[in-house]
Design a protein around this motif. Structure first.
Motif, PDB file in Angstrom:
ATOM      1  N   LEU A 206       0.609  -1.454  -0.050  1.00  0.00           N
ATOM      2  CA  LEU A 206      -0.161   0.087  -0.093  1.00  0.00           C
ATOM      3  C   LEU A 206       1.119   1.233  -0.038  1.00  0.00           C
ATOM      4  N   MET A 207       0.761   1.937  -0.913  1.00  0.00           N
ATOM      5  CA  MET A 207       1.813   3.006  -0.886  1.00  0.00           C
ATOM      6  C   MET A 207       1.497   4.206  -2.011  1.00  0.00           C
ATOM      7  N   ASN A 208       1.446   5.291  -1.766  1.00  0.00           N
ATOM      8  CA  ASN A 208       1.776   6.885  -2.139  1.00  0.00           C
ATOM      9  C   ASN A 208       1.718   7.252  -3.989  1.00  0.00           C
ATOM     10  N   ARG A 209       1.892   7.621  -4.655  1.00  0.00           N
ATOM     11  CA  ARG A 209       2.343   8.115  -5.607  1.00  0.00           C
ATOM     12  C   ARG A 209       3.405   7.831  -5.821  1.00  0.00           C
ATOM     13  N   GLU A 210       4.155   8.338  -4.872  1.00  0.00           N
ATOM     14  CA  GLU A 210       5.729   8.154  -5.071  1.00  0.00           C
ATOM     15  C   GLU A 210       6.159   7.199  -4.943  1.00  0.00           C
TER      16      GLU A 210
ATOM     17  N   VAL B 208       2.640  -0.478 -17.691  1.00  0.00           N
ATOM     18  CA  VAL B 208       1.913  -1.661 -17.765  1.00  0.00           C
ATOM     19  C   VAL B 208       1.121  -1.316 -16.614  1.00  0.00           C
ATOM     20  N   PRO B 209      -0.233  -2.342 -17.062  1.00  0.00           N
ATOM     21  CA  PRO B 209      -0.816  -2.073 -15.661  1.00  0.00           C
ATOM     22  C   PRO B 209      -1.423  -2.616 -14.578  1.00  0.00           C
ATOM     23  N   ASN B 210      -0.704  -2.347 -13.413  1.00  0.00           N
ATOM     24  CA  ASN B 210       0.202  -2.547 -12.394  1.00  0.00           C
ATOM     25  C   ASN B 210       0.042  -2.454 -11.002  1.00  0.00           C
ATOM     26  N   ALA B 211      -1.842  -1.989 -10.852  1.00  0.00           N
ATOM     27  CA  ALA B 211      -1.658  -1.514  -9.138  1.00  0.00           C
ATOM     28  C   ALA B 211      -3.240  -0.637  -9.275  1.00  0.00           C
ATOM     29  N   LEU B 212      -4.117  -0.585  -8.109  1.00  0.00           N
ATOM     30  CA  LEU B 212      -4.903  -0.699  -8.265  1.00  0.00           C
ATOM     31  C   LEU B 212      -5.607   0.471  -6.934  1.00  0.00           C
ATOM     32  N   ALA B 213      -6.062   1.871  -7.990  1.00  0.00           N
ATOM     33  CA  ALA B 213      -6.324   3.233  -6.261  1.00  0.00           C
ATOM     34  C   ALA B 213      -7.239   2.594  -5.849  1.00  0.00           C
ATOM     35  N   VAL B 214      -6.748   2.017  -4.545  1.00  0.00           N
ATOM     36  CA  VAL B 214      -7.850   2.167  -3.439  1.00  0.00           C
ATOM     37  C   VAL B 214      -9.086   2.883  -2.560  1.00  0.00           C
ATOM     38  N   SER B 215      -8.450   4.167  -2.548  1.00  0.00           N
ATOM     39  CA  SER B 215      -8.758   5.024  -1.839  1.00  0.00           C
ATOM     40  C   SER B 215     -10.159   5.898  -1.858  1.00  0.00           C
ATOM     41  N   THR B 216     -11.188   4.648  -3.226  1.00  0.00           N
ATOM     42  CA  THR B 216     -12.215   4.761  -3.193  1.00  0.00           C
ATOM     43  C   THR B 216     -13.506   4.227  -2.854  1.00  0.00           C
ATOM     44  N   LEU B 217     -11.740   2.659  -2.713  1.00  0.00           N
ATOM     45  CA  LEU B 217     -12.726   1.518  -2.375  1.00  0.00           C
ATOM     46  C   LEU B 217     -13.559   1.366  -0.831  1.00  0.00           C
TER      47      LEU B 217
ATOM     48  N   PHE C 113     -11.246   1.909   2.583  1.00  0.00           N
ATOM     49  CA  PHE C 113     -10.881   3.561   2.834  1.00  0.00           C
ATOM     50  C   PHE C 113     -11.295   4.874   3.051  1.00  0.00           C
ATOM     51  N   GLN C 114     -12.527   4.406   2.494  1.00  0.00           N
ATOM     52  CA  GLN C 114     -13.483   6.441   2.209  1.00  0.00           C
ATOM     53  C   GLN C 114     -13.064   6.707   3.747  1.00  0.00           C
ATOM     54  N   THR C 115     -13.068   6.185   4.882  1.00  0.00           N
ATOM     55  CA  THR C 115     -14.291   6.991   5.860  1.00  0.00           C
ATOM     56  C   THR C 115     -12.663   6.876   7.019  1.00  0.00           C
ATOM     57  N   ALA C 116     -11.548   6.391   6.515  1.00  0.00           N
ATOM     58  CA  ALA C 116      -9.861   6.685   7.081  1.00  0.00           C
ATOM     59  C   ALA C 116      -9.061   7.845   7.094  1.00  0.00           C
ATOM     60  N   GLY C 117      -9.694   8.992   6.632  1.00  0.00           N
ATOM     61  CA  GLY C 117      -9.085  10.266   6.410  1.00  0.00           C
ATOM     62  C   GLY C 117      -7.996  10.154   5.577  1.00  0.00           C
ATOM     63  N   LEU C 118      -7.790   9.498   4.730  1.00  0.00           N
ATOM     64  CA  LEU C 118      -6.208   9.098   4.307  1.00  0.00           C
ATOM     65  C   LEU C 118      -6.245  10.972   3.260  1.00  0.00           C
ATOM     66  N   ASP C 119      -4.769  11.512   3.007  1.00  0.00           N
ATOM     67  CA  ASP C 119      -4.246  12.031   2.724  1.00  0.00           C
ATOM     68  C   ASP C 119      -3.618  12.030   1.442  1.00  0.00           C
TER      69      ASP C 119
ATOM     70  N   GLU D 116      -3.402  10.045  -3.238  1.00  0.00           N
ATOM     71  CA  GLU D 116      -4.453   8.447  -3.326  1.00  0.00           C
ATOM     72  C   GLU D 116      -3.876   7.281  -3.283  1.00  0.00           C
ATOM     73  N   LEU D 117      -4.166   6.529  -2.376  1.00  0.00           N
ATOM     74  CA  LEU D 117      -3.468   4.577  -2.742  1.00  0.00           C
ATOM     75  C   LEU D 117      -3.269   4.171  -2.781  1.00  0.00           C
ATOM     76  N   PHE D 118      -2.269   3.447  -3.363  1.00  0.00           N
ATOM     77  CA  PHE D 118      -2.003   1.694  -4.621  1.00  0.00           C
ATOM     78  C   PHE D 118      -2.308   0.907  -3.824  1.00  0.00           C
ATOM     79  N   LEU D 119      -2.384  -0.157  -4.214  1.00  0.00           N
ATOM     80  CA  LEU D 119      -2.098  -1.571  -4.013  1.00  0.00           C
ATOM     81  C   LEU D 119      -1.722  -1.818  -5.522  1.00  0.00           C
ATOM     82  N   GLY D 120      -0.703  -2.640  -4.857  1.00  0.00           N
ATOM     83  CA  GLY D 120       0.443  -3.166  -5.280  1.00  0.00           C
ATOM     84  C   GLY D 120       0.409  -4.862  -5.686  1.00  0.00           C
TER      85      GLY D 120
END
Length: 247
Positions: free
Chosen positions: A134-138, A199-208, A211-217, A219-223
């Motif tokens: 689970l990671m940020n964009r960088e 390559v399609p190699n991650a899911l943008a999971v922040s909208t699941l 994660f929606q109620t987690a108050g994340l700062d 976008e979060l990606f799952l690889g």
């Protein structure tokens, strides 16, 4: 010097004649080190046995890279999954790599930490002890460029509804197939050249929902790590994040 039978008997008689206090003093004087060594050995043995009896088997290895995960969300990502997937939380766990910091532009203060995190990631991947990140964009860009992430073009097909729901969350990123960065650094080439592939190699999971109620700062990606040997558990985990009723 070996004592005779008469001398041994005399020592025993003298010991029996001592008061309780004198007996303790005698034992402490002559047997202190054997007693201490025995106690230390018992403590070490007890610690080893306790560790073995309470040791849990990881069903998945999950890393948080450049992502601050609150305790409530961490529980949803670990213990709640074990319950939903009917694992035994007393004997099994999701092993976490917390607080990893990855950056190519780390300043002087954070350079050592970034280097240590990178070494930890490389070691875990080489040992096949990292399955999901689970990671940020960088961090996502770094994992992708290094080729650490598996293509996700084939999402969990055992549940078409889940695959359909996750398809819009797929994200593509650059993977470096080859470059001449070393030659440029050594002065053997003037211009950097690289061959890349998208390559399609991650899911943008922040909208699941999870994660929606987690108050994340941000976008979060799952690889999924490319050499993960636990792909069945990975598939179950992705289906859990997607809210599949049966995992």
């Amino acid at each position: 010097m070996k004592l005779s039978e008469q001398e041994k008997a005399a020592h025993k008689a003298a010991f029996r004649a001592m008061s309780p206090g004198k007996k303790l003093e005698h034992i402490g004087l002559y047997y202190k080190w054997p007693i201490l060594l025995t106690l230390i050995a018992l403590l070490v043995l007890g610690s080893v046995l306790r560790r073995e009896l309470t040791k849990k088997e990881p069903v998945l290895y999950l890393a948080f890279a450049n992502a601050v995960i609150a305790a409530d969300l961490e529980a949803d990502l670990t213990d709640a999954f074990l319950d939903a997937a009917e694992y035994n939380p007393k004997k099994q766990e999701i092993y976490l790599y917390r607080d990893l910091y990855l950056s190519e532009d780390a300043d002087t203060m954070s350079h050592e930490y970034a280097y240590a995190s990178r070494m930890k990631v490389v070691g875990a991947i080489q040992a096949q002890k990292l399955d999901l990140v689970l990671m940020n964009r960088e961090a996502y860009d770094l994992f992708s460029r290094k080729g650490y992430l598996a293509p996700l073009s084939a999402l969990p097909q055992e549940d078409p509804a889940v695959a359909e729901e996750l398809a819009p969350l797929l994200r593509e990123n650059e993977v470096i197939l080859s470059d001449n960065a070393l030659e440029v650094m050594l002065g053997e080439a003037e211009q950097e050249e690289r061959i890349t592939q998208t390559v399609p190699n991650a899911l943008a999971v922040s909208t699941l929902p999870l994660f929606q109620t987690a108050g994340l700062d941000g976008e979060l990606f799952l690889g999924v790590v490319a050499n993960s040997p636990r792909l069945e558990a990975v598939s179950r985990y992705i289906r859990y994040l997607a809210g599949a009723p049966d995992i």
